[in-house]
Design an enzyme around this catalytic site. Sequence first.
Site, PDB file in Angstrom:
ATOM      1  CG  HIS A 192      -1.950   0.954   1.345  1.00  0.00           C
ATOM      2  ND1 HIS A 192      -1.841   2.126   2.050  1.00  0.00           N
ATOM      3  CD2 HIS A 192      -3.196   0.953   0.813  1.00  0.00           C
ATOM      4  CE1 HIS A 192      -2.979   2.806   1.964  1.00  0.00           C
ATOM      5  NE2 HIS A 192      -3.820   2.113   1.212  1.00  0.00           N
TER       6      HIS A 192
ATOM      7  CD  GLU B 198      -1.039  -4.136   1.417  1.00  0.00           C
ATOM      8  OE1 GLU B 198      -2.178  -4.562   1.161  1.00  0.00           O
ATOM      9  OE2 GLU B 198      -0.539  -3.153   0.865  1.00  0.00           O
TER      10      GLU B 198
END
Length: 395
Positions: A131, A174
């Site tokens: 991200h 993630e």
Amino acid sequence: MLRDLKQEIKHLETRHLRRQLRIVESPSDPTITIEGRRFISMASNNYLGLANHPGVKQAAIEAIEQWGVGAGAARLISGTMTPHHQLEQDLARFKQVEAALTFGTGYTTNLGLIPALIDRDGLILADRYCHASLIEACRLSKARLRVFHHNDAEHLESLLKKREKVRPTLVVTEGVFSMDGDLAPLPDLLALCRQHDATLVIDDAHGTGVMGTNGRGTVEHFGVNPQDLIQMGTLSKAIGTSGGYVAGPASLKEYLINTSKAFIYTTAQPPAIAAAASTAIRIIQDEPARRERLRTNRNALHAALTGLGFQLTDTQSPILPIIVKSPERAVEMSQALYEAGVYVPAIRPPTVPKHSSRLRLTVSSEHSQEQLETVVAAFRKVREAFSMKSTSASG
Ligand SMILES: *Cc1c(COP(=O)(O)O)cnc(C)c1O
């Protein structure tokens, strides 16, 4: 000279990359109102329906009555109120770690965490699909940043072998990837980190509340030991509120309180939001049926879209991305779905790599079977309308 902003916007427009805000005139529910019309929303991270849940709302309302609206100060001054303390205890217990610390948003949690862990003497190895907030945080730390191929433990291993042994090393990834919906191979990554004396940090924004029997996240899903890594996450997705957190050792919490700028130099989150998040975390653990409904909905929609011939990513979560490659095609399909009363956003670069623009559907436990059938019917129509144009030629 400043850039000519109008010219820049025009340039985005010609490449089909201009973005605009859509005003939603209703709460985050399976159906939403935009421009006075009702849509089935496949565009919210409110996976368990907690953002507009009566009990969560009630907790916030009661806490506003008791604590007021603003916290009035930064956490270290006089902004740490009982609901903040309670939430951090609830998060630590939920994540089965010693301690948790909350931040204003998930984005600033990453900015506050990574630079506190490592500096210019260190090395960060980050998954290519991390991200934007993680990448910004890595840059902010001034550590050397290397990117490994998405979910490729072998590539990570080769980078670990190549590094100078003296460099403190973080591996950053993630739990559930936000734009692809697939999971990081946590057991493999942890084994490599152990072998090469590196520390694993995972952003479990989309795993928390969703993955694992009790919704504890990707760590629970894989059955790895929460003591072996550092987790961060957000309160804004399945937890349905706002804010972010770090979960890990008590010494990490204390160190962040003392050094993390994104924690220190900002006003505490509103106490009512903290109280609402505590209630949401309790519901996540007390009502596993929500997670079961989410899984059923997700599986049904995944099967139906695959059955229609759409090319989905290798997703294992309620994030269902359909790769259409060109941003122009993604926008056209999103618009066609919009006209059919189904809201599915087109995700384009720089959020995703070039030539991988996509429609990204997120499923909720609260979608009804009938709503999902309407979504599938809309996709069937769009499929027919667009099959006239060749998908491959538009890459
Ligand atoms: C949404 C998200 C964030 C940011 O969280 P916010 O609370 O929305 O600021 C960080 N990391 C990932 C992977 C996310 O999907």
